[in-house]
Scaffold this motif. Structure first.
Motif, PDB file in Angstrom:
ATOM      1  N   VAL A   1      92.428 113.653  41.197  1.00 16.56           N
ATOM      2  CA  VAL A   1      93.344 112.508  41.211  1.00 16.56           C
ATOM      3  C   VAL A   1      94.679 112.971  41.794  1.00 16.56           C
ATOM      4  N   ILE A   2      95.047 112.434  42.942  1.00 15.57           N
ATOM      5  CA  ILE A   2      96.279 112.830  43.625  1.00 15.57           C
ATOM      6  C   ILE A   2      97.358 111.792  43.338  1.00 15.57           C
ATOM      7  N   ILE A   3      98.509 112.257  42.828  1.00  8.67           N
ATOM      8  CA  ILE A   3      99.569 111.332  42.406  1.00  8.67           C
ATOM      9  C   ILE A   3     100.908 111.765  43.013  1.00  8.67           C
ATOM     10  N   PRO A   4     101.362 111.133  44.105  1.00 13.55           N
ATOM     11  CA  PRO A   4     102.702 111.428  44.638  1.00 13.55           C
ATOM     12  C   PRO A   4     103.769 110.909  43.685  1.00 13.55           C
ATOM     13  N   CYS A   5     104.844 111.678  43.490  1.00 17.00           N
ATOM     14  CA  CYS A   5     105.912 111.288  42.567  1.00 17.00           C
ATOM     15  C   CYS A   5     107.281 111.497  43.216  1.00 17.00           C
ATOM     16  N   TYR A   6     108.111 110.477  43.122  1.00 12.52           N
ATOM     17  CA  TYR A   6     109.500 110.602  43.557  1.00 12.52           C
ATOM     18  C   TYR A   6     110.369 109.886  42.536  1.00 12.52           C
ATOM     19  N   ASN A   7     111.100 110.656  41.738  1.00 13.77           N
ATOM     20  CA  ASN A   7     111.939 110.118  40.661  1.00 13.77           C
ATOM     21  C   ASN A   7     111.120 109.254  39.694  1.00 13.77           C
TER      22      ASN A   7
ATOM     23  N   ALA B   1      99.477 116.986  51.184  1.00  9.68           N
ATOM     24  CA  ALA B   1      99.487 118.167  50.318  1.00  9.68           C
ATOM     25  C   ALA B   1      98.462 118.021  49.197  1.00  9.68           C
ATOM     26  N   GLY B   2      98.378 116.831  48.612  1.00  6.63           N
ATOM     27  CA  GLY B   2      97.423 116.598  47.545  1.00  6.63           C
ATOM     28  C   GLY B   2      95.990 116.712  48.022  1.00  6.63           C
ATOM     29  N   LEU B   3      95.709 116.163  49.188  1.00 13.46           N
ATOM     30  CA  LEU B   3      94.353 116.256  49.752  1.00 13.46           C
ATOM     31  C   LEU B   3      93.987 117.708  50.035  1.00 13.46           C
ATOM     32  N   GLN B   4      94.951 118.480  50.544  1.00 14.05           N
ATOM     33  CA  GLN B   4      94.692 119.885  50.815  1.00 14.05           C
ATOM     34  C   GLN B   4      94.395 120.672  49.538  1.00 14.05           C
ATOM     35  N   ALA B   5      95.077 120.315  48.456  1.00  8.29           N
ATOM     36  CA  ALA B   5      94.933 121.060  47.204  1.00  8.29           C
ATOM     37  C   ALA B   5      93.722 120.622  46.384  1.00  8.29           C
ATOM     38  N   SER B   6      93.160 119.464  46.687  1.00  8.75           N
ATOM     39  CA  SER B   6      92.064 118.920  45.882  1.00  8.75           C
ATOM     40  C   SER B   6      90.802 119.765  46.027  1.00  8.75           C
ATOM     41  N   THR B   7      90.035 119.838  44.942  1.00 10.02           N
ATOM     42  CA  THR B   7      88.796 120.615  44.942  1.00 10.02           C
ATOM     43  C   THR B   7      87.596 119.797  44.471  1.00 10.02           C
ATOM     44  N   GLY B   8      87.798 118.535  44.121  1.00  7.86           N
ATOM     45  CA  GLY B   8      86.730 117.711  43.575  1.00  7.86           C
ATOM     46  C   GLY B   8      85.752 117.210  44.614  1.00  7.86           C
ATOM     47  N   GLU B   9      84.533 116.872  44.150  1.00 12.15           N
ATOM     48  CA  GLU B   9      83.540 116.252  45.034  1.00 12.15           C
ATOM     49  C   GLU B   9      83.972 114.840  45.410  1.00 12.15           C
ATOM     50  N   LEU B  10      84.708 114.183  44.496  1.00 14.18           N
ATOM     51  CA  LEU B  10      85.309 112.881  44.764  1.00 14.18           C
ATOM     52  C   LEU B  10      86.819 113.011  44.617  1.00 14.18           C
ATOM     53  N   VAL B  11      87.555 112.271  45.446  1.00 14.29           N
ATOM     54  CA  VAL B  11      89.021 112.355  45.439  1.00 14.29           C
ATOM     55  C   VAL B  11      89.592 110.946  45.459  1.00 14.29           C
ATOM     56  N   THR B  12      90.571 110.695  44.609  1.00 11.17           N
ATOM     57  CA  THR B  12      91.261 109.413  44.618  1.00 11.17           C
ATOM     58  C   THR B  12      92.760 109.629  44.746  1.00 11.17           C
ATOM     59  N   VAL B  13      93.425 108.669  45.357  1.00 12.34           N
ATOM     60  CA  VAL B  13      94.886 108.679  45.514  1.00 12.34           C
ATOM     61  C   VAL B  13      95.442 107.509  44.717  1.00 12.34           C
ATOM     62  N   MET B  14      96.440 107.758  43.857  1.00 14.99           N
ATOM     63  CA  MET B  14      96.980 106.709  43.006  1.00 14.99           C
ATOM     64  C   MET B  14      98.496 106.796  42.936  1.00 14.99           C
ATOM     65  N   ASP B  15      99.139 105.640  42.706  1.00 14.66           N
ATOM     66  CA  ASP B  15     100.568 105.608  42.410  1.00 14.66           C
ATOM     67  C   ASP B  15     100.769 105.821  40.919  1.00 14.66           C
ATOM     68  N   VAL B  16     101.815 106.555  40.563  1.00 18.09           N
ATOM     69  CA  VAL B  16     102.055 106.897  39.168  1.00 18.09           C
ATOM     70  C   VAL B  16     102.614 105.724  38.367  1.00 18.09           C
ATOM     71  N   ASP B  17     103.063 104.657  39.050  1.00 23.70           N
ATOM     72  CA  ASP B  17     103.681 103.528  38.356  1.00 23.70           C
ATOM     73  C   ASP B  17     102.669 102.543  37.786  1.00 23.70           C
ATOM     74  N   LEU B  18     101.364 102.850  37.902  1.00 23.49           N
ATOM     75  CA  LEU B  18     100.267 102.032  37.375  1.00 23.49           C
ATOM     76  C   LEU B  18     100.134 100.678  38.070  1.00 23.49           C
ATOM     77  N   GLN B  19     100.679 100.560  39.266  1.00 27.78           N
ATOM     78  CA  GLN B  19     100.377  99.378  40.075  1.00 27.78           C
ATOM     79  C   GLN B  19      98.947  99.452  40.605  1.00 27.78           C
ATOM     80  N   ASP B  20      98.379 100.653  40.584  1.00 28.20           N
ATOM     81  CA  ASP B  20      96.969 100.851  40.934  1.00 28.20           C
ATOM     82  C   ASP B  20      96.171 100.909  39.636  1.00 28.20           C
TER      83      ASP B  20
END
Length: 313
Positions: free
Chosen positions: A5-11, A78-97
């Motif tokens: 689970v990749i979660i970009p965070c800014y403030n 950066a998150g995609l590069q660091a991921s090691t899972g067979e499945l990968v998801t990208v999500m916003d941390v604000d729970l709009q997703d």
């Protein structure tokens, strides 16, 4: 099987604990090992402290902290590069997703043969009207002038197989427009719709002007139409000027006694054509500037700290 689970965070110091708590509810329903990768994109609040605390308590929580703000596109890469899972998801941390869509997304990949499941908003309730209007027009425009088709309302929130992620990582350009890159790689993709949600806490960092700049970047990344417009404009006004010169010469030959007048209109035409020329030069400059940035081969991001450097551990 592992899900990254990749979660970009800014403030996002306020939303990080809430997000993790909600994800724990979903994790208990899925027979997958979860790997959380938070990307601190040069936040100026206490986001990094929250990530340190979270990673010290949970072994499956990882984080990457940038040396400065590089933007969401760099954080995603950066998150995609660091991921090691067979499945990968990208999500916003604000729970709009909505996290509750994850089980259905996994089912579509495992049992329906899809390589990527993308979410899209059914509506834009709660969003400023002007932003919704321009967002709709952007998708109409980009789909007319680009061979890479993009879906109105599509989010970065998606579930991908490892093969899809590896294909995206091969696209290592500095000027990144992820919505276009996700579409460009292809693969068998389906969409899940959901009603728009408000942020669970905090304030968005995306202003109207940032979104407009992002849209212009997307157009120049995935379409050559602006360059064609510059060419057509130059050809049209050159032809018009040539016809005007021929008309003036013929008129002078036929009626030599008629004086050529109209300095005001001539000045206006000169200013107008000069403006078109500057516009065309500006369009060319946008593309040349992107070439210039790419030739520098600068890194897409710089890492200052990861969970391995966590002083709280």
């Amino acid at each position: 099987m592992k899900l990254s689970v990749i979660i970009p965070c800014y403030n996002e110091e306020v939303t990080i604990p809430i997000f993790y708590e909600e994800m724990q509810k979903i994790q208990s329903e899925i027979e997958y090992t979860f790997e959380y990768i938070f990307i601190n994109d040069g936040s100026s609040d206490n986001t990094i402290e929250e990530l340190r605390k979270l990673s010290s308590k949970h072994e499956n929580v990882r984080y990457i902290s940038f040396s400065r703000n590089f933007g969401k596109e760099s954080a995603l890469y950066a998150g995609l590069q660091a991921s090691t899972g067979e499945l990968v998801t990208v999500m916003d941390v604000d729970l709009q997703d909505p996290p509750e869509l994850i089980p259905e997304m996994i089912d579509l990949i495992e049992n329906k043969g899809f390589d990527c499941v993308t979410t899209r908003r059914e509506n834009r309730d709660g969003e400023p009207a002007i932003r919704s209007f321009f967002a709709k027009k952007f998708y109409q425009l980009i789909n007319k002038i680009s061979d890479t088709k993009m879906t109105n309302g599509a989010r970065d929130y998606r579930l991908m197989t490892r093969q899809v992620v590896d294909s995206i990582l091969r696209l290592s350009e500095s000027n990144r427009f992820s919505k276009g890159l996700f579409s460009w790689v292809g693969y068998k993709t389906t969409f899940l719709s959901f009603k728009n949600r408000e942020r669970v806490a905090g304030q968005t960092s995306w202003s109207f002007w940032k979104l407009l700049k992002y849209a212009i970047n997307g157009i120049s990344d995935f379409s050559e139409a602006p360059l064609h417009i510059a060419t057509w404009s130059g050809g049209f006004f050159s032809t018009l000027a040539g016809l005007g010169i021929v008309w003036i010469i013929i008129r002078k030959i036929i009626s030599p006694e008629i004086a050529i007048s109209g300095w005001s209109s001539i000045i206006c035409l000169i200013l107008f054509i000069g403006g078109i020329q500057l516009l065309c030069l500006g369009i060319l400059g946008e593309y040349i500037g992107k070439i210039f940035v790419e030739t520098k081969k600068r890194p897409i991001y710089i890492v200052k700290e990861t969970e391995k450097d966590n002083p709280n551990k």
